[in-house]
Structure formats: structure tokens, C-alpha cells
Design a protein around this motif. Structure first.
Motif, PDB file in Angstrom:
ATOM      1  N   HIS A  17      45.056  27.189  78.866  1.00  0.00           N
ATOM      2  CA  HIS A  17      43.755  27.027  78.219  1.00  0.00           C
ATOM      3  C   HIS A  17      43.298  28.381  77.683  1.00  0.00           C
ATOM      4  CE1 HIS A  17      43.526  22.982  79.539  1.00  0.00           C
ATOM      5  NE2 HIS A  17      43.845  23.353  80.762  1.00  0.00           N
ATOM      6  N   ASP A  18      42.735  28.373  76.530  1.00  0.00           N
ATOM      7  CA  ASP A  18      42.141  29.592  75.927  1.00  0.00           C
ATOM      8  C   ASP A  18      43.173  30.701  75.716  1.00  0.00           C
ATOM      9  OD1 ASP A  18      39.688  28.348  76.190  1.00  0.00           O
ATOM     10  OD2 ASP A  18      39.409  29.140  78.224  1.00  0.00           O
ATOM     11  N   GLY A  19      44.450  30.353  75.552  1.00  0.00           N
ATOM     12  CA  GLY A  19      45.492  31.368  75.356  1.00  0.00           C
ATOM     13  C   GLY A  19      45.230  32.206  74.107  1.00  0.00           C
ATOM     14  N   VAL A  20      45.567  33.486  74.194  1.00  0.00           N
ATOM     15  CA  VAL A  20      45.428  34.370  73.027  1.00  0.00           C
ATOM     16  C   VAL A  20      46.761  35.066  72.773  1.00  0.00           C
ATOM     17  CG1 VAL A  20      42.962  34.897  72.902  1.00  0.00           C
ATOM     18  CG2 VAL A  20      44.366  36.041  74.609  1.00  0.00           C
ATOM     19  N   ILE A  21      47.133  35.188  71.523  1.00  0.00           N
ATOM     20  CA  ILE A  21      48.371  35.888  71.170  1.00  0.00           C
ATOM     21  C   ILE A  21      48.069  37.388  71.197  1.00  0.00           C
ATOM     22  CG2 ILE A  21      50.094  36.230  69.364  1.00  0.00           C
ATOM     23  CD1 ILE A  21      49.651  33.286  68.601  1.00  0.00           C
ATOM     24  N   THR A  22      48.882  38.094  71.960  1.00  0.00           N
ATOM     25  CA  THR A  22      48.535  39.473  72.290  1.00  0.00           C
ATOM     26  C   THR A  22      49.757  40.375  72.198  1.00  0.00           C
ATOM     27  OG1 THR A  22      46.953  38.598  73.888  1.00  0.00           O
ATOM     28  CG2 THR A  22      47.560  40.905  74.159  1.00  0.00           C
ATOM     29  N   SER A  23      49.557  41.581  71.708  1.00  0.00           N
ATOM     30  CA  SER A  23      50.560  42.620  71.900  1.00  0.00           C
ATOM     31  C   SER A  23      50.200  43.296  73.214  1.00  0.00           C
ATOM     32  CB  SER A  23      50.494  43.631  70.747  1.00  0.00           C
ATOM     33  OG  SER A  23      50.926  44.891  71.236  1.00  0.00           O
TER      34      SER A  23
ATOM     35  N   MET B   9      48.790  35.305  76.109  1.00  0.00           N
ATOM     36  CA  MET B   9      48.167  35.671  77.375  1.00  0.00           C
ATOM     37  C   MET B   9      47.150  34.619  77.801  1.00  0.00           C
ATOM     38  SD  MET B   9      46.080  39.116  78.450  1.00  0.00           S
ATOM     39  CE  MET B   9      44.708  38.865  77.342  1.00  0.00           C
ATOM     40  N   ASP B  10      47.256  34.247  79.070  1.00  0.00           N
ATOM     41  CA  ASP B  10      46.184  33.478  79.715  1.00  0.00           C
ATOM     42  C   ASP B  10      45.118  34.514  80.075  1.00  0.00           C
ATOM     43  OD1 ASP B  10      44.541  32.435  81.665  1.00  0.00           O
ATOM     44  OD2 ASP B  10      46.132  31.369  82.720  1.00  0.00           O
ATOM     45  N   PRO B  11      43.932  34.444  79.461  1.00  0.00           N
ATOM     46  CA  PRO B  11      42.978  35.555  79.637  1.00  0.00           C
ATOM     47  C   PRO B  11      42.263  35.553  80.985  1.00  0.00           C
ATOM     48  CG  PRO B  11      42.075  33.908  78.159  1.00  0.00           C
ATOM     49  CD  PRO B  11      43.427  33.405  78.558  1.00  0.00           C
ATOM     50  N   SER B  12      42.615  34.613  81.886  1.00  0.00           N
ATOM     51  CA  SER B  12      41.833  34.507  83.125  1.00  0.00           C
ATOM     52  C   SER B  12      41.884  35.796  83.953  1.00  0.00           C
ATOM     53  CB  SER B  12      42.302  33.318  83.958  1.00  0.00           C
ATOM     54  OG  SER B  12      43.683  33.451  84.241  1.00  0.00           O
TER      55      SER B  12
ATOM     56  N   LEU C  23      42.316  38.953  82.828  1.00  0.00           N
ATOM     57  CA  LEU C  23      41.523  39.993  82.164  1.00  0.00           C
ATOM     58  C   LEU C  23      40.033  39.727  82.368  1.00  0.00           C
ATOM     59  CD1 LEU C  23      41.690  42.521  80.419  1.00  0.00           C
ATOM     60  CD2 LEU C  23      41.736  41.073  78.384  1.00  0.00           C
ATOM     61  N   THR C  24      39.668  38.447  82.351  1.00  0.00           N
ATOM     62  CA  THR C  24      38.260  38.091  82.534  1.00  0.00           C
ATOM     63  C   THR C  24      37.785  38.478  83.931  1.00  0.00           C
ATOM     64  OG1 THR C  24      38.535  36.284  80.980  1.00  0.00           O
ATOM     65  CG2 THR C  24      36.625  36.146  82.413  1.00  0.00           C
ATOM     66  N   GLU C  25      38.708  38.362  84.914  1.00  0.00           N
ATOM     67  CA  GLU C  25      38.327  38.758  86.270  1.00  0.00           C
ATOM     68  C   GLU C  25      38.055  40.270  86.334  1.00  0.00           C
ATOM     69  OE1 GLU C  25      40.861  36.260  88.837  1.00  0.00           O
ATOM     70  OE2 GLU C  25      40.522  37.828  90.331  1.00  0.00           O
ATOM     71  N   LEU C  26      38.793  41.026  85.532  1.00  0.00           N
ATOM     72  CA  LEU C  26      38.639  42.490  85.547  1.00  0.00           C
ATOM     73  C   LEU C  26      37.428  42.928  84.728  1.00  0.00           C
ATOM     74  CD1 LEU C  26      40.184  45.019  86.599  1.00  0.00           C
ATOM     75  CD2 LEU C  26      41.313  45.113  84.370  1.00  0.00           C
ATOM     76  N   PHE C  27      37.343  42.394  83.516  1.00  0.00           N
ATOM     77  CA  PHE C  27      36.240  42.719  82.608  1.00  0.00           C
ATOM     78  C   PHE C  27      35.704  41.405  82.030  1.00  0.00           C
ATOM     79  CE2 PHE C  27      38.649  46.816  81.756  1.00  0.00           C
ATOM     80  CZ  PHE C  27      37.681  47.658  82.297  1.00  0.00           C
ATOM     81  N   PRO C  28      34.692  40.821  82.662  1.00  0.00           N
ATOM     82  CA  PRO C  28      34.174  39.547  82.126  1.00  0.00           C
ATOM     83  C   PRO C  28      33.766  39.685  80.653  1.00  0.00           C
ATOM     84  CG  PRO C  28      33.224  40.011  84.294  1.00  0.00           C
ATOM     85  CD  PRO C  28      34.006  41.234  83.896  1.00  0.00           C
ATOM     86  N   ASP C  29      33.410  40.907  80.240  1.00  0.00           N
ATOM     87  CA  ASP C  29      32.941  41.115  78.861  1.00  0.00           C
ATOM     88  C   ASP C  29      34.023  41.768  77.993  1.00  0.00           C
ATOM     89  OD1 ASP C  29      33.018  43.492  80.221  1.00  0.00           O
ATOM     90  OD2 ASP C  29      31.157  44.293  79.382  1.00  0.00           O
ATOM     91  N   TRP C  30      35.308  41.421  78.241  1.00  0.00           N
ATOM     92  CA  TRP C  30      36.373  42.123  77.511  1.00  0.00           C
ATOM     93  C   TRP C  30      36.259  41.953  76.000  1.00  0.00           C
ATOM     94  CZ3 TRP C  30      39.666  38.793  74.898  1.00  0.00           C
ATOM     95  CH2 TRP C  30      39.806  37.497  75.400  1.00  0.00           C
ATOM     96  N   ARG C  31      35.744  40.818  75.563  1.00  0.00           N
ATOM     97  CA  ARG C  31      35.629  40.626  74.106  1.00  0.00           C
ATOM     98  C   ARG C  31      34.611  41.612  73.526  1.00  0.00           C
ATOM     99  NH1 ARG C  31      38.340  36.110  72.234  1.00  0.00           N
ATOM    100  NH2 ARG C  31      38.796  34.618  73.873  1.00  0.00           N
TER     101      ARG C  31
ATOM    102  N   HIS D 295      48.490  37.527  83.284  1.00  0.00           N
ATOM    103  CA  HIS D 295      47.266  37.254  84.052  1.00  0.00           C
ATOM    104  C   HIS D 295      47.493  37.459  85.548  1.00  0.00           C
ATOM    105  CE1 HIS D 295      49.579  33.592  84.208  1.00  0.00           C
ATOM    106  NE2 HIS D 295      48.764  33.041  85.078  1.00  0.00           N
ATOM    107  N   SER D 296      48.701  37.098  86.024  1.00  0.00           N
ATOM    108  CA  SER D 296      48.984  37.265  87.457  1.00  0.00           C
ATOM    109  C   SER D 296      49.216  38.737  87.797  1.00  0.00           C
ATOM    110  CB  SER D 296      50.206  36.434  87.859  1.00  0.00           C
ATOM    111  OG  SER D 296      49.908  35.073  87.683  1.00  0.00           O
ATOM    112  N   ALA D 297      49.812  39.478  86.865  1.00  0.00           N
ATOM    113  CA  ALA D 297      49.990  40.916  87.091  1.00  0.00           C
ATOM    114  C   ALA D 297      48.604  41.555  87.271  1.00  0.00           C
ATOM    115  CB  ALA D 297      50.735  41.556  85.917  1.00  0.00           C
ATOM    116  N   ILE D 298      47.668  41.203  86.396  1.00  0.00           N
ATOM    117  CA  ILE D 298      46.309  41.765  86.491  1.00  0.00           C
ATOM    118  C   ILE D 298      45.657  41.327  87.807  1.00  0.00           C
ATOM    119  CG2 ILE D 298      43.986  41.713  85.454  1.00  0.00           C
ATOM    120  CD1 ILE D 298      45.345  41.523  82.701  1.00  0.00           C
TER     121      ILE D 298
END
Ligand SMILES: Cc1cc2nc3c(=O)[nH]c(=O)nc-3n(C[C@H](O)[C@H](O)[C@H](O)COP(=O)(O)OP(=O)(O)OC[C@H]3O[C@@H](n4cnc5c(N)ncnc54)[C@H](O)[C@@H]3O)c2cc1C
Ligand code: SF4
Length: 548
Positions: free
Chosen positions: A106-112, A55-58, A60-68, A336-339
Motif C-alpha cells: 500500500h502507498d508504495g513509492v518508486i525510490t532511488s 519502497m513501502d514507506p511505513s 520511513l514514516t515511523e522515523l519521520f512522520p513528516d518525511w514528505r 522498510h524493515s531495515a529502517i
């Protein structure tokens, strides 16, 4: 006409995928007083979700900047990303510097993605969003002006012939000021709405791929969390597009898959069996020996990109996520585009509601997509898929690479904008022109048959319900497709063994086993006679994926 119970809500969203959940969450973040309802056909949120995924986290970051900090369940950061070209025996890794920057994340994360949407579902419910799992949307409510004003959910408890069984509950109407369709690739309601409002009139036909994925548990010594590999070439021939992926997640899990684009020509090609061949390549097989297969699943994805984006709005609502087709095919990324599209649709609705509007066109949504981050990303890779389709893998990918470099360096495409020529259903040639393929028997260790694979998709499907694979004319497969193509492709393209050509009294018959269906939608896309229509079965039917 059936009198249905009608429940009112401000916004109804079809599908608890990343697009639908992001839209719901954004709406509540912006206007907490808005009532938002999501319907989801899976028994549990995430049960029908299948993705790679890096996942390109961009988004998710737009939705929840503090997702981590909030504890979003993502796996390891990508630590090594390699692109391979496979021949039958060899594996050539491409040096990273020749890959166009547009293919990198950039900053990709492996995600289920299944795990991520479960978490998003919890966040949504905490904000007061009503989510109804086991509830399929089967139709839309239309007002006197012809605008969509909500959805109709499927009946529960009908028998095979459509008669009520004990416990029958008629579907209800969810009436809303705005309706968002977030069904993912080849949504059944999206298809209806696109036809009703002619949304695809100026776009190229949508293109699709079928992705087949397994999760394996591998020995510690072979596990490299954060490692990402993409493969071109073997097992697919030059005329067949697609490729493999292998992602090392946490807990000794690897996500292994093959995507086969559905504009392949040979009616005897079986994406399922091509995946088995992929696993036999020495580079993959060495990981699987001594490992355990945990799950199996399949799902279509869109690959038409920029040229295939339909009109995104209709009176009373909009298409979001992969129901509209925002996949960046060269990057194999769209979460990321779906979000982002869910966020954009929610912003548009929040403005409309604040101005007292309802059931009209969300005109600010389309420009937000086309001129925003999604449009910018898809426009720059727009020629990769058409070049690949026209020139095959070796030349097409090379030309696509040149096009992406030109776009990266000079913001210019030497090919202009190439259209997709035909729908995937029209791509098959007769076997007299392609030759017939045959596949080896599975070994039961790294390669498997459909039956044992589908078992790992945890399917639940009451057999005594109306068949959800609607054949416009049940005689067409044997009467027309078989003689025209020299093979009936459905038993081969279906990754779940739903279709079968059997023999009765010395004559071929076409059989359907709906209970095996994993909801990939390939039959709805690829049937050359367009004779098969996929509609949602009773809510809660289908796979129950865990961690896909
Ligand atoms: C094999 C494969 C690999 C991929 N790899 C990656 C990757 O590595 N990175 C990446 O970014 N993207 C990847 N993608 C793409 C990514 O998975 C999609 O872009 C994303 O899932 C789209 O989100 P969505 O919300 O639009 O749809 P979906 O995730 O498909 O969610 C739609 C939801 O709607 C529900 N639904 C559908 N119809 C109805 C109905 N009528 N009634 C009620 N509920 C309904 C479904 O059950 C589902 O839960 C991959 C896709 C596939 C298939
Ligand atoms: S019946 Fe159709 S939707 Fe179901 S698994 Fe087979 S190809 Fe996919």
C-alpha cells in the motif's frame, strides 16, 4: 601487536544504509546527548547502495512522520502494479485479484535508495551524528569479558604486499558502549561476528539472490511514471528461481533488473548473461530500443526470510537490516524493515544507556523484531522460498501462492514451517548432470559485456593495495572446482568480470582482477569450495553509484 589510536563514542554503527542511518537518527531523536558514529566504506553516502526500488514507506514514516514535508527524495507513487509470467516470446499478465494480499504494497513509492540515504545522511548530520565515509570496518574490538566494544577501521595506504606507502594511515579503534552492524546482505563483519558468537546455530542457512540493475533513460512516449512490473519465467528455467523488475521512476528513468537466486544448480549459469537475455524479451526490448543506458550495478540480497533470521544480539551489540536478513522475498521489499530494525535497535540501546548499562546483550531487541511488524510480515510468507526451491517455479510458486492465501485468510500455513535445506554454496551440480549453457555475444545496443557495464559503475580502486578477495588456497579453483564441476563458476557468477580462467603454457590458471569488484558479495556466498572470502578493500574503493 599494533598500537592503535582509540576514539571513544557511545554507539558505533557500521554502514550508512537505511538500517544504520535509521538507528543513528532514532538514537539522537530519543537521547540527543548520546554520541553516535557511523562508518561507511563508500567514498560518499549512497555510493555502494543498490536497490530496486519500490519502497513501502511505513518504515520511513515511523522515523519521520513528516518525511514528505521535509523533502525526502522519493519518486512517483505506484500507479499501476502488474505481475507477468514470461515465456520466450509471450507475456501473460496475471489478474490482480489472484495475487495474495501479502504480495501487495500500500502507498508504495518508486525510490532511488541511493538518493534516499544521501538525504538521510544529511538529516543525521544535522542531528550531530558523525559519519565517516571512505572508512571500512574490518574487525571488532573485544573486551576482557569477550563482549564487542567497538570496531577497527581498515588501514589506508598499504601496497599490494601490505607494506606502508607514502601517506599511510593505520586504522583506528572506535570504542563504544554498543556496536550495530548494518552492512547489508552478507556483511563481512556480520559474518565474522556470527561465527564468533555462533548466531546462526538454530536458524536455517541464509539464502541469497544476486540482483543486477541498470538505469535507462527512455523516450517520453514510452515513459509511465509510477508504473511497476514484476516478471517470472523467462529467461530463467523452472529449476532456477528469481525474476525481473521494471520500475518507471521520474525524469524518463526506468530501473530495470533481474534477481537470480543463488541456489541455482548449473555451474555454467551466468546471472549477468541471463539479465542480457531478459532485456531481449519483446516486452522489454521494445522499451530499450532508442533508449540510453545510464548506469549498471549488482548487489546480493537475502531471501531466507523468517527461518534464516539468526540470533540478533551478541554481547555489546546487534545485527540490523539485511545484515540480519529481513527481506520479504515474495514482495522483494526490505527497506522498510531495515529502517524499522534500526529504530528497534536504537530504542533498545537508548533504554540500556539510560540505565547505565554498556557492552551487554540488548535483550529487548530480538522480541521487538520477532514479535513486531518485521516478524509478523516475514512469518506469513515463510514457506514461499522453500516451496519454490523444492518444487521449481511453476509448482513452487503456485503452492507458495496457496500458502500465502491461507495465511491471509485463516492465519494458518498448510505446510507448517519448511526449513531451507542447504546453503547456496552447496547447491551446484556438475555440468555432466546439468549440461553446459552458452550465451550469445552482446549487440552493444541493449545487451552488453561485463567490461562496458562495469565502466558504468564508476569504480575507483587503487590497484596497489592488498587483494581484498582472499583465496584460502589459490590452487583450489583449478585443482578441485574445475574437475569436480566441469567448469569454474566464479567467472560466470561474478557480474563484474573479476575472475577469469585463462591458459598459461597449455594449462588453465585462475586469475583475479580485484579492481573490477562492485562489492556484490556473490563470490563469498556461492563459491562451492568456500575458498573465497570477501573483505573490505581500502575505504573509498569500489563503485560510485549515482541514484541506484
Ligand atoms: C536488486 C535489488 C532490488 C531490491 N529491491 C527492493 C525494493 O524494490 N524494495 C525494497 O524495499 N527493498 C529492495 N531491496 C532490498 C533493499 O535494498 C535492502 O533491504 C536494503 O538496502 C537493506 O538496507 P541495509 O541498511 O540493511 O543495507 P544496505 O542498503 O546494503 O547498506 C549497507 C551499507 O553498509 C556499508 N558497508 C557494508 N560493509 C561495511 C563495512 N565493513 N564497513 C563500512 N561500511 C560498510 C555499505 O557500503 C552500505 O552503504 C532490493 C535489493 C536489491 C539488491
Ligand atoms: S568479486 Fe565477488 S563481490 Fe566482487 S563483483 Fe565479483 S562476485 Fe561480486
Amino acid at each position: 601487536m599494533t598500537e592503535r589510536e582509540i576514539i571513544d563514542t557511545d554507539v558505533v554503527i557500521v554502514g550508512a544504509g537505511p538500517a544504520g542511518l535509521a538507528a543513528a537518527i532514532r538514537l539522537k531523536q530519543k537521547s540527543p546527548g548520546t554520541s553516535v558514529t557511523i562508518v561507511e566504506k563508500a567514498a560518499e553516502i549512497g555510493g555502494h547502495i543498490l536497490s530496486g526500488a519500490v519502497m513501502d514507506p511505513s518504515g520511513l514514516t515511523e522515523l519521520f512522520p513528516d518525511w514528505r514535508e521535509r523533502g525526502a527524495p522519493v519518486g512517483p507513487a505506484v500507479s499501476k502494479d502488474t505481475f507477468h509470467v514470461l515465456t520466450r516470446r509471450h507475456d501473460f499478465s496475471l489478474p490482480n485479484f489472484i495475487l495474495p494480499p501479502l504480495m501487495k504494497t500500500h502507498d508504495g513509492v518508486i525510490t532511488s535508495l541511493g538518493d534516499l540515504v544521501r538525504w538521510l545522511g544529511d538529516e543525521a548530520q544535522a542531528l550531530g551524528i558523525d559519519i565517516f565515509p571512505m572508512t571500512a570496518a574490518v574487525d571488532v574490538l573485544v573486551n576482557a569479558d569477550g563482549a564487542v566494544e567497538g570496531i577497527v577501521t581498515g588501514d589506508l595506504g598499504l601496497d599490494h604486499a601490505g607494506n606502508p606507502k607514502p601517506g599511510h594511515a593505520a586504522g583506528i579503534g572506535l570504542r563504544a558502549k554498543y556496536t550495530l552492524i548494518g552492512e547489508g546482505a552478507r556483511g563481512s563483519l556480520a559474518k565474522q561476528i556470527m561465527q564468533r558468537f555462533n548466531l546462526g546455530a538454530t536458524a536455517s542457512p541464509q539464502k541469497f539472490g544476486l540482483g543486477i540493475k541498470e538505469i535507462w533513460e527512455v523516450p517520453e512516449s514510452l515513459h509511465e511514471p509510477g508504473r511497476v512490473d514484476h516478471y517470472l519465467g523467462f529467461p530463467l528455467d523452472d529449476a532456477t528461481q528469481g525474476g525481473g523488475f521494471l520500475y518507471h521512476a521520474n525524469d524518463r528513468r526506468i530501473y530495470l533488473g533481474l534477481v537470480v537466486h543463488l541456489d541455482y544448480r548449473n555451474p555454467t549459469l551466468s546471472p549477468f548473461d541471463e539479465f542480457q537475455r531478459f532485456k531481449q524479451h519483446p516486452s522489454i526490448a521494445k522499451l530499450l530500443e532508442g533508449s540510453t543506458r545510464l548506469s549498471y550495478g549488482a548487489r546480493s540480497l537475502t531471501s531466507g526470510g523468517w527461518q534464516s533470521i539468526p540470533d540478533l544480539v551478541f554481547p555489546g551489540g546487534a545485527l540490523i537490516g539485511c545484515a540480519a536478513g529481513f527481506m520479504n522475498a515474495p514482495r522483494l521489499k526490505a527497506i522498510h524493515s531495515a529502517i524499522r530494525s534500526g529504530i528497534a535497535a536504537a530504542d533498545s540501546i537508548a533504554d540500556a544507556l539510560a540505565n547505565g548499562r554498556a557492552n551487554d546483550r540488548l535483550d529487548s531487541y530480538s522480541p521487538a523484531i520477532r514479535d513486531g511488524a518485521i516478524g509478523r510480515e516475514l512469518r506469513r510468507v515463510r514457506n514461499v522460498k522453500p516451496l519454490w526451491s523444492r518444487f521449481g517455479t511453476i509448482l513452487g510458486v503456485l503452492l507458495g501462492g496457496i500458502d500465502m492465501w491461507a495465511n491471509s485468510l485463516f492465519h494458518f500455513s498448510p505446510f507448517g514451517t519448511l526449513r531451507h535445506r542447504k546453503a547456496d554454496a552447496d547447491a551446484l551440480w556438475p555440468t555432466s548432470a546439468t549440461g553446459a549453457l552458452s550465451y550469445p555475444r552482446p549487440d552493444g545496443k541493449t545487451t552488453f559485456d561485463r567490461a562496458s557495464s562495469v565502466f558504468l559503475a564508476n569504480i575507483a580502486h587503487d590497484e596497489d593495495q592488498p587483494v581484498h578477495l582472499k583465496l584460502a588456497d589459490p590452487a583450489v579453483p583449478v585443482r578441485e572446482t574445475l574437475p569436480a564441476y566441469g567448469a569454474e563458476p566464479a567467472p560466470l557468477y561474478c557480474p563484474a568480470g573479476v575472475y577469469e580462467i585463462a591458459e598459461e603454457g597449455g594449462a588453465p590458471v585462475f586469475r583475479v582482477h580485484p579492481a573490477n569488484c562492485v562489492h556484490c558479495k556473490t563470490c563469498d556466498i556461492k563459491d562451492p569450495a568456500r575458498n573465497i572470502t570477501w573483505v573490505p578493500p581500502e575505504g573509498g574503493s569500489g563503485p560510485n553509484y549515482v541514484g541506484m
